[in-house]
Every structure is written in structure tokens, then in C-alpha cells.
Design a protein around this motif. Sequence first.
Motif: not given
Length: 354
Positions: A154-166
Motif C-alpha cells: 500500500i505505502l508505495p502508492i502514496s509515496w509515488m502519488y506524493i513524489e509525482m505531484l510534488g
Amino acid sequence: MAGMKVVVIKNDDEGNVDMEDLVAKADKHKENLAALMVTYPSTYGKFEEGIQDICALIHERGGQVYMDGANMNAQVGLTSPGSIGADVCHLNLHKTFCIPHGGGGPGVGSIGVARHLAPFLPGHPVVPTGGDGENVTPKREGAVSAAPYGSSLILPISWMYIEMLGDKGLMAATQMAILNANYMAHRLQNDYHILFRGEKGQVAHEFIVDLRPFKASGVSEEDVAKRLIDYGFHSPTMSWPVPGTLMIEPTESEDRAELDRFCDAMISIRGEIRDVMEGRIAMEDSPLRHAPHTAAVVTADEWDRKYPRQIGAYPAPWTKKNKFWPTVGRIDNVYGDRNLICTCPPMEVYMDEE
């Protein structure tokens, strides 16, 4: 709860924390005041304008402030629990950080704490952990999760969301969530009473539509919720946090066309409510009470309703182009909640005839 006494604080008529009640109870229990739990923005869909004063009041009496992070969708990029004054905050990743939420999960509640509480974060017996940031202390004791860093699925999804949006993208998502809620509240305000606005007439990222005035005519919140299915919508949160209401939380995910479609459905339903209130049709005979309408019902050989099949099946133009058909009609929700039925096969099924 957890060996502590829970003291309930009142709200005022506008949905804010009743400061007089808070001061009185905080003073009464200041010798053993552990913490205050508060949600920001409030579940009433309001930015609590006195939130920093509330946090300071608790700190002055020796307590900590635990902030429910369920509504971070209205904070990210604009403010933060730390700047507001919270000591602890859990973040519902399924509401703000891209994790799907349905059927009870999956869900992750990450915990953030102020610097002075960092040494008390949990560790793990296999991989010493203790959080990330200032004043953390890696340790092996106090595990709260089977895996040292939580769910690796689950956690990598949130990490990618945060990383991609900035930074800018996350703030834009927050701004859009607040804008969407206010847009919908403005569109619906002439047909429904919107509970709990801020001093400037705005709401946060969610708002409450009050359906209680229609009770006298026999129309309930469940009637509206079920009728929404005929328009192609799953109902928003019903009867929480206020009984007899719908709480609408559009988030940043929907475009304006979808927001308008939902508002049009609610306005159309208001017209059906008006028909009942003004005596053009009895509530028991109305499409509201018979909703939702299944394909089997509207295509049956006989139709004995007091309104046309068309009204039951296709109450809005878009439903003719893209219709969602419910598989069942109205059920007795309360009966199902109060009378649990075991679906386990009887013991005879397991018995060997030999």
C-alpha cells in the motif's frame, strides 16, 4: 478508553467547539488532563477558526493535542498539524494520499508526532526503527506492525502519488477539493439547507445537506439516498455526523461535468420532494419511496405505480445514455443490521454418509 476517562466537549450552534465548555472542563480536569482529540477541519465541514487557541489552551494545562487527520485533504500544502499546534496526528492515506477505500480497506494510518514525542515512536524486533526525522530513536521494542515499515503493497502508492505531484501539485489538489465542495454547496443552497458554514459563508472540503425539514412530509434521508441510485450515484455519507442529513465530500478527483451531474440529480430529487410536499403525489406512491428501480421492475408486464415507468427508470437525460441498473430494490437496512444471518453450511454437509 485505554484506562482514561473520556470527557465530551460541546459544540455551539454554528458547529464550532464550545470554548466556554472546553475551558470549564479543561480547568476541572487540569490535574490529570492527558490529551484533547480534535478533527481539523471539523467533520461538520468547517475550518475551526479558533483551532490554534484550542491547542494552546490544552498545552497550558499540561495536555497534548491529538489531531484526527481524516480531513488532511483540506490541509496539505496550505497548513499542517504541526503549525496549528497538534502534538500527534494520524493521516488517513486512503482519503488524501491516493489509497482506494471501500469495503473496509485497505487502509493505512501513518502517524506523525512533534519533536518531543519522537523518542516514543514504536520500534521493531527485526529491523530497529523509530520513525524518520528529528529526535527519533531507533529501537527494537514496541512494535505495532508485523512489517517494520508497514504495508509494502500500500505505502508505495502514496509515496509515488506524493513524489509525482510534488509540493505544487499536492497544494493544487487541496485547493481543488475545497473549491469543488464550495461550488457544489453554492449550487445546492437554493434547494437545500447547508449546515455549518464559516463566518464568510464558505465550507471546507465537505459539507452537510440537511434533509430533516422534509421529515414532516414523510421524506427521509434514505429515500433521497436510494433515489440517487436511479440517477447513477452511490449516496454520500448518510446520517453522519448529523442524523437526517447527507455529508458530501467531492474531493479533487471529479471534473466539473461530474459535479454538475450530481447537483442536477439532487435538484431533480428536490423537485420530487416538492411534489410530495405540495400534494401532487402521496409519499407512499412516489418514486422516492419506491427507489431504487431495478430493470426487472420497470420491464415487467404490469406497472401499477402512480408515475410513468420512464420516471422510475430514466429520471435524468444522462441515464438513457449510460444507465446503472441496481440488482435489488429497497431493502430493510435496519433489519439486516439487527438480525445477523450465518451463511455457514449446516454440520450435515460435512458428515460422511459412510
